[in-house]
Design a protein around this motif. Structure first.
Motif, PDB file in Angstrom:
ATOM      1  N   ASP A  18      -0.802  -9.529   3.133  1.00 48.28           N
ATOM      2  CA  ASP A  18      -1.816  -8.530   3.478  1.00 48.28           C
ATOM      3  C   ASP A  18      -1.936  -7.485   2.375  1.00 48.28           C
ATOM      4  O   ASP A  18      -3.039  -7.054   2.021  1.00 48.28           O
ATOM      5  N   PHE A  19      -0.791  -7.072   1.833  1.00 52.12           N
ATOM      6  CA  PHE A  19      -0.778  -6.066   0.779  1.00 52.12           C
ATOM      7  C   PHE A  19      -1.471  -6.602  -0.477  1.00 52.12           C
ATOM      8  O   PHE A  19      -2.285  -5.906  -1.085  1.00 52.12           O
ATOM      9  N   ILE A  20      -1.167  -7.829  -0.850  1.00 50.10           N
ATOM     10  CA  ILE A  20      -1.811  -8.437  -2.020  1.00 50.10           C
ATOM     11  C   ILE A  20      -3.316  -8.571  -1.795  1.00 50.10           C
ATOM     12  O   ILE A  20      -4.119  -8.324  -2.705  1.00 50.10           O
ATOM     13  N   ASP A  21      -3.711  -8.940  -0.572  1.00 48.24           N
ATOM     14  CA  ASP A  21      -5.144  -9.021  -0.254  1.00 48.24           C
ATOM     15  C   ASP A  21      -5.812  -7.661  -0.438  1.00 48.24           C
ATOM     16  O   ASP A  21      -6.916  -7.566  -0.986  1.00 48.24           O
ATOM     17  N   LEU A  22      -5.148  -6.608   0.021  1.00 51.70           N
ATOM     18  CA  LEU A  22      -5.680  -5.254  -0.140  1.00 51.70           C
ATOM     19  C   LEU A  22      -5.802  -4.888  -1.613  1.00 51.70           C
ATOM     20  O   LEU A  22      -6.828  -4.365  -2.056  1.00 51.70           O
ATOM     21  N   LEU A  23      -4.765  -5.187  -2.385  1.00 49.20           N
ATOM     22  CA  LEU A  23      -4.809  -4.882  -3.817  1.00 49.20           C
ATOM     23  C   LEU A  23      -5.925  -5.659  -4.515  1.00 49.20           C
ATOM     24  O   LEU A  23      -6.605  -5.117  -5.396  1.00 49.20           O
ATOM     25  N   THR A  24      -6.117  -6.902  -4.124  1.00 50.11           N
ATOM     26  CA  THR A  24      -7.190  -7.715  -4.704  1.00 50.11           C
ATOM     27  C   THR A  24      -8.552  -7.106  -4.381  1.00 50.11           C
ATOM     28  O   THR A  24      -9.426  -7.009  -5.249  1.00 50.11           O
ATOM     29  N   GLN A  25      -8.729  -6.669  -3.138  1.00 50.67           N
ATOM     30  CA  GLN A  25      -9.981  -6.029  -2.742  1.00 50.67           C
ATOM     31  C   GLN A  25     -10.202  -4.739  -3.533  1.00 50.67           C
ATOM     32  O   GLN A  25     -11.305  -4.481  -4.027  1.00 50.67           O
ATOM     33  N   LEU A  26      -9.148  -3.939  -3.675  1.00 58.62           N
ATOM     34  CA  LEU A  26      -9.270  -2.697  -4.443  1.00 58.62           C
ATOM     35  C   LEU A  26      -9.640  -2.989  -5.895  1.00 58.62           C
ATOM     36  O   LEU A  26     -10.439  -2.275  -6.502  1.00 58.62           O
ATOM     37  N   ASP A  31     -12.474   1.056  -6.906  1.00 56.39           N
ATOM     38  CA  ASP A  31     -12.712   2.379  -6.348  1.00 56.39           C
ATOM     39  C   ASP A  31     -11.481   3.233  -6.648  1.00 56.39           C
ATOM     40  O   ASP A  31     -10.451   3.125  -5.980  1.00 56.39           O
ATOM     41  N   ILE A  32     -11.597   4.064  -7.660  1.00 55.45           N
ATOM     42  CA  ILE A  32     -10.467   4.869  -8.112  1.00 55.45           C
ATOM     43  C   ILE A  32      -9.930   5.751  -6.984  1.00 55.45           C
ATOM     44  O   ILE A  32      -8.717   5.920  -6.840  1.00 55.45           O
ATOM     45  N   ASP A  33     -10.813   6.299  -6.161  1.00 55.49           N
ATOM     46  CA  ASP A  33     -10.360   7.138  -5.057  1.00 55.49           C
ATOM     47  C   ASP A  33      -9.531   6.332  -4.062  1.00 55.49           C
ATOM     48  O   ASP A  33      -8.499   6.814  -3.581  1.00 55.49           O
ATOM     49  N   ALA A  34      -9.950   5.112  -3.751  1.00 56.86           N
ATOM     50  CA  ALA A  34      -9.198   4.270  -2.816  1.00 56.86           C
ATOM     51  C   ALA A  34      -7.852   3.870  -3.413  1.00 56.86           C
ATOM     52  O   ALA A  34      -6.832   3.855  -2.712  1.00 56.86           O
ATOM     53  N   ILE A  35      -7.837   3.558  -4.691  1.00 56.38           N
ATOM     54  CA  ILE A  35      -6.590   3.202  -5.365  1.00 56.38           C
ATOM     55  C   ILE A  35      -5.649   4.408  -5.376  1.00 56.38           C
ATOM     56  O   ILE A  35      -4.460   4.287  -5.076  1.00 56.38           O
ATOM     57  N   ALA A  36      -6.185   5.572  -5.697  1.00 53.96           N
ATOM     58  CA  ALA A  36      -5.374   6.795  -5.722  1.00 53.96           C
ATOM     59  C   ALA A  36      -4.793   7.085  -4.336  1.00 53.96           C
ATOM     60  O   ALA A  36      -3.623   7.472  -4.219  1.00 53.96           O
ATOM     61  N   GLU A  37      -5.588   6.883  -3.300  1.00 54.27           N
ATOM     62  CA  GLU A  37      -5.103   7.126  -1.937  1.00 54.27           C
ATOM     63  C   GLU A  37      -3.976   6.158  -1.578  1.00 54.27           C
ATOM     64  O   GLU A  37      -2.982   6.550  -0.961  1.00 54.27           O
ATOM     65  N   LEU A  38      -4.103   4.905  -1.986  1.00 52.40           N
ATOM     66  CA  LEU A  38      -3.042   3.930  -1.743  1.00 52.40           C
ATOM     67  C   LEU A  38      -1.761   4.341  -2.475  1.00 52.40           C
ATOM     68  O   LEU A  38      -0.678   4.335  -1.894  1.00 52.40           O
ATOM     69  N   ILE A  42       1.995   5.384  -0.926  1.00 47.67           N
ATOM     70  CA  ILE A  42       3.247   4.790  -1.385  1.00 47.67           C
ATOM     71  C   ILE A  42       4.216   5.890  -1.839  1.00 47.67           C
ATOM     72  O   ILE A  42       5.390   5.886  -1.486  1.00 47.67           O
ATOM     73  N   ILE A  43       3.698   6.843  -2.595  1.00 51.32           N
ATOM     74  CA  ILE A  43       4.521   7.944  -3.096  1.00 51.32           C
ATOM     75  C   ILE A  43       5.115   8.747  -1.942  1.00 51.32           C
ATOM     76  O   ILE A  43       6.311   9.059  -1.938  1.00 51.32           O
ATOM     77  N   THR A  44       4.290   9.054  -0.949  1.00 51.40           N
ATOM     78  CA  THR A  44       4.799   9.831   0.184  1.00 51.40           C
ATOM     79  C   THR A  44       5.725   8.995   1.060  1.00 51.40           C
ATOM     80  O   THR A  44       6.692   9.528   1.611  1.00 51.40           O
ATOM     81  N   ALA A  45       5.468   7.698   1.183  1.00 51.95           N
ATOM     82  CA  ALA A  45       6.359   6.835   1.962  1.00 51.95           C
ATOM     83  C   ALA A  45       7.748   6.793   1.331  1.00 51.95           C
ATOM     84  O   ALA A  45       8.763   6.759   2.043  1.00 51.95           O
ATOM     85  N   TYR A  46       7.799   6.815   0.014  1.00 46.57           N
ATOM     86  CA  TYR A  46       9.087   6.833  -0.683  1.00 46.57           C
ATOM     87  C   TYR A  46       9.693   8.229  -0.742  1.00 46.57           C
ATOM     88  O   TYR A  46      10.854   8.394  -1.106  1.00 46.57           O
ATOM     89  N   GLY A  47       8.903   9.240  -0.424  1.00 45.56           N
ATOM     90  CA  GLY A  47       9.426  10.603  -0.426  1.00 45.56           C
ATOM     91  C   GLY A  47       9.740  11.124  -1.815  1.00 45.56           C
ATOM     92  O   GLY A  47      10.694  11.872  -1.997  1.00 45.56           O
ATOM     93  N   LEU A  48       8.919  10.738  -2.789  1.00 44.34           N
ATOM     94  CA  LEU A  48       9.182  11.181  -4.162  1.00 44.34           C
ATOM     95  C   LEU A  48       8.947  12.674  -4.314  1.00 44.34           C
ATOM     96  O   LEU A  48       8.000  13.229  -3.772  1.00 44.34           O
TER      97      LEU A  48
END
Length: 109
Positions: A18-26, A31-38, A42-48
């Motif tokens: 599913d993740f690879i499918d999403l990346l392929t669609q992006l 869409d730079i905004d959609a990529i940035a949001e993704l 990820i950054i917040t999920a890792y708590g960087l």
């Protein structure tokens, strides 16, 4: 109450697919905004922390500049050997690229 077997959790492989499918669609939409949001999710999920994010940004740019296609392009067009750049040099190249990108965006609007 038990969940029916139809509602079982996805396997790791299904989640990765599913993740690879999403990346392929992006990538197709670019869409730079959609990529940035993704990336932000990820950054917040890792708590960087900000210093870790700065290091990640630097690492990503360094790897991108050193990719053969980009290194060759910069060497031919700008006589710039990216393998000789230190932190300041990589950040200066990034600053120049951001400036070019934002100028192009401004012209399109």
């Amino acid at each position: 109450m038990r969940k029916s077997k139809d509602h079982k959790k996805k396997s790791v492989q299904e989640i990765q697919d599913d993740f690879i499918d999403l990346l392929t669609q992006l990538r197709e939409e670019k869409d730079i905004d959609a990529i940035a949001e993704l990336f932000w999710k990820i950054i917040t999920a890792y708590g960087l922390k900000v210093d870790e994010l700065a290091a990640l940004n630097y690492y990503t740019m360094k790897r991108s500049l050193e990719a053969p296609v980009n290194a060759t392009l910069l060497k031919e067009r700008m006589k710039l050997d990216v393998n000789q750049l230190g932190v300041d040099g990589i950040l200066q190249v990034q600053r120049a690229l951001i400036t070019i990108y934002t100028e192009q965006l401004a012209k399109e609007q």
